[in-house]
Scaffold this active site. Structure first.
Site, PDB file in Angstrom:
ATOM      1  N   HIS A 158       0.840  -1.200   0.000  1.00 38.90           N
ATOM      2  CA  HIS A 158       0.000   0.000   0.000  1.00 38.90           C
ATOM      3  C   HIS A 158       0.878   1.254   0.000  1.00 38.90           C
ATOM      4  O   HIS A 158       1.896   1.317   0.708  1.00 38.90           O
ATOM      5  CB  HIS A 158      -0.926   0.006   1.215  1.00 38.90           C
ATOM      6  CG  HIS A 158      -2.043   0.981   1.119  1.00 38.90           C
ATOM      7  ND1 HIS A 158      -1.909   2.309   1.462  1.00 38.90           N
ATOM      8  CD2 HIS A 158      -3.326   0.838   0.708  1.00 38.90           C
ATOM      9  CE1 HIS A 158      -3.053   2.933   1.283  1.00 38.90           C
ATOM     10  NE2 HIS A 158      -3.928   2.057   0.814  1.00 38.90           N
ATOM     11  N   GLU A 204       0.518   4.126   1.323  1.00 35.46           N
ATOM     12  CA  GLU A 204       0.666   4.773   2.636  1.00 35.46           C
ATOM     13  C   GLU A 204       1.824   4.143   3.411  1.00 35.46           C
ATOM     14  O   GLU A 204       2.554   4.840   4.138  1.00 35.46           O
ATOM     15  CB  GLU A 204      -0.636   4.656   3.436  1.00 35.46           C
ATOM     16  CG  GLU A 204      -0.572   5.355   4.791  1.00 35.46           C
ATOM     17  CD  GLU A 204      -1.818   5.147   5.633  1.00 35.46           C
ATOM     18  OE1 GLU A 204      -1.689   5.122   6.869  1.00 35.46           O
ATOM     19  OE2 GLU A 204      -2.915   4.999   5.056  1.00 35.46           O
TER      20      GLU A 204
END
Length: 542
Positions: free
Chosen positions: A127, A129
């Site tokens: 991901h 993030e």
């Protein structure tokens, strides 16, 4: 089929903020080349809208398109500090649209990396993030996806653990339990976004009495995928869709209890369109959909409102009801109010204008007919003149006042009483209130497609505050107008629509999601209260 719409569905604060920043950057820099560092959010509809606005996507900071003077927008997931520094050194203007919750996590990681021997970041390793968080943590950072990953970590004196903001709460809890055995001191940070926690909890609650879950969101959206996984773990049928068209091929038994949920990167209007498609698959949905489409897409309800205001204008000026004049107003409003005209609606305009003109001639002769024709031509001029959306709302109000107040008084040859100005203030508040509420409901779509509604032009917070103050002030004036002998007791009949108009603000604050047609009908149907009060006056006071 019973359909339940999840309360926590659609854009979260961070996603909405990122989108707003992106489109404001485009608005302020119409000639610059603008790119987002990866998809600004994981949603195909939004990405397509960005392309149409000339905003590109780059997936690597070494992309040749990122040149000095260009603008790079950091997406909601954030960016590693070293990557941001590289771009700035190359002369690229970096705009940070990272979610405040993500920035908060990064701040915790930065502090933890100074004190802890190991900074564990729980989340999906691929991901974006997580990439930003690991960039902050440096050499001490390590990503774990589950309890098994945590079990493989070495034993150290002190560990700090944080989670990706959209991570599964239950898995994070399991990871923390394992880490307690891996160190002497464990610093646990509660970094999963409150919106994420609420959505996941709601799915588990809905699973108790629903057997089918419609999960709406981009295929690359981690939080949407997580919601689908939670529903699947509860042994429920899960149907994942990105857009309403995909629902048409879904097989859902008519006796099902259906829950509609959506990720934090799914626009509200996509959810509402999916609900419309879902309802249309119901066996008995034909008549219901026909009624909803008719009432939401035609000017019938605003025309009834115009009729009601015309009735009030005659009463406020001490006149009896002239049904020729009132019917003239109704048909003139049918021709000149309501939604933006398309080709199929022009016959309605032509027929309604013809009827209104004939009635105007009967009421006041040639003068009445010319007045009707003159007013009826204003709306077509606006529709074909390319008037901006917020000015369309203002010009629509002017036309509505001409139809509802000036026309009936002119047709009966009445003079203007002082109370008519209070009625005009009520009409303006009600009309612009409807425009603002509909604009607020469609704020996300309007921002993405570039439509400048009245609510967007005034700004969201200012438009709500202005409407609230206008309703409160006008309610006080209406309440005092009869005792002060400024207006007849019919002024009290204008208070209920204001109350329900204020209720529309509550719906917006509560982020209630349902069929957009029903919301439009609710707001527009408040006009129908006005002629109802006029008829009540007719049979009780006249």
């Amino acid at each position: 089929m019973r359909i339940t719409i999840a309360r926590y569905a659609g854009f979260c604060f961070g996603v909405r903020r990122a989108i707003d920043i992106t489109f404001k950057v485009r608005q302020k820099n119409p000639r610059k080349k603008i790119y987002t560092l990866g998809q600004i959010i994981h949603n195909p509809q939004v990405i397509e809208a960005l392309k149409k606005r000339g905003i590109g996507i780059v997936h690597d900071i070494d992309d040749d398109r990122l040149k000095a003077g260009n603008i790079a927008i950091v997406r909601a997931h954030g960016i590693a500090p070293d990557k941001k520094q590289i771009l700035e050194e190359r002369g690229v203007e970096v705009i940070d649209a990272a979610c405040p919750m993500v920035l908060k996590v990064q701040s915790i990681i930065k502090k933890a990396s100074k004190n802890a021997d190991l900074v564990v970041i729980a989340g999906d390793k691929d991901h974006p993030e997580m990439d930003a968080h690991l960039g902050i943590a440096g050499e001490k950072g390590v990503a774990v996806e589950n309890a098994e990953d945590a079990q493989s970590l070495p034993r150290v004196r002190r560990i700090s653990v944080v989670a990706q903001t959209t991570f599964d709460v239950a898995i994070y809890r399991d990871i923390v339990s394992v880490l307690r055995e891996k160190c002497e001191v464990l610093d646990v940070a509660d970094t999963i976004c409150r919106s994420t926690v609420d959505r996941q909890s709601e799915v588990r609650d809905l699973a108790k009495d629903h057997d089918v879950f419609i999960v709406i969101g981009g295929k690359d959206s981690a939080n949407t995928k997580r919601l689908a996984e939670i529903a699947a773990k509860e042994n429920r049928q899960v149907i994942r869709v990105e857009d309403p068209q995909q629902l048409k091929d879904a097989t859902i038994p008519q006796a099902s209890q259906v829950a509609v949920i959506a990720g934090a990167s799914t626009p509200h209007w996509v959810i509402e369109e999916c609900i419309e498609v879902l309802k249309s698959t119901h066996t008995h949905a034909g008549i219901e959909n026909a009624v909803l489409n008719f009432l939401s897409a035609t000017p019938l309800l605003p025309s009834l409102g115009s009729l009601g205001v015309a009735m009030a204008s005659l009463v406020f000026c001490g006149q009896g009801y002239s049904w020729n004049a009132l019917l003239t107003v109704f048909f003139l409003a049918l021709a000149s109010t309501g939604p933006h005209r398309n080709l199929r609606q022009w016959p309605l305009w032509a027929v309604s204008t013809g009827v209104a003109t004939s009635l105007g001639l009967l009421s006041a002769g040639l003068t009445g007919g010319l007045l009707v024709i003159g007013i009826s031509l204003l709306r077509p001029l606006i529709d074909v003149g390319g008037v901006t959306d917020y000015l369309r709302s203002v010009s629509g109000l002017v036309i509505f006042l001409l139809i509802s107040i000036i026309t009936p008084l002119s047709l009966v040859g009445s003079s203007i009483a002082p109370g008519i100005f209070i009625l005009a203030a009520y009409t303006a508040t009600h009309y612009l209130g409807v425009e603002i509420l509909l604009g607020l409901k469609n704020m996300e779509r309007d921002a993405i497609i570039g439509r400048m509604s009245l609510a967007r032009y005034i700004h969201e917070e200012h438009s709500i505050m202005l409407l609230e103050y206008a309703i409160m002030g006008l309610a006080l004036v209406l309440f005092l107008s009869f005792p002060l002998k400024i207006a007849p007791a019919l002024a009290y009949g204008l208070l209920p629509p204001l109350f329900f108009l204020a209720k529309g603000i509550d719906f917006y604050h509560e982020q209630v999601i349902f069929d957009n047609r029903m919301y439009t009908i609710y707001i527009q149907s408040l006009w129908a209260i006005v002629p109802a009060m006029g008829l009540l006056w007719r049979f009780t006071m006249m």
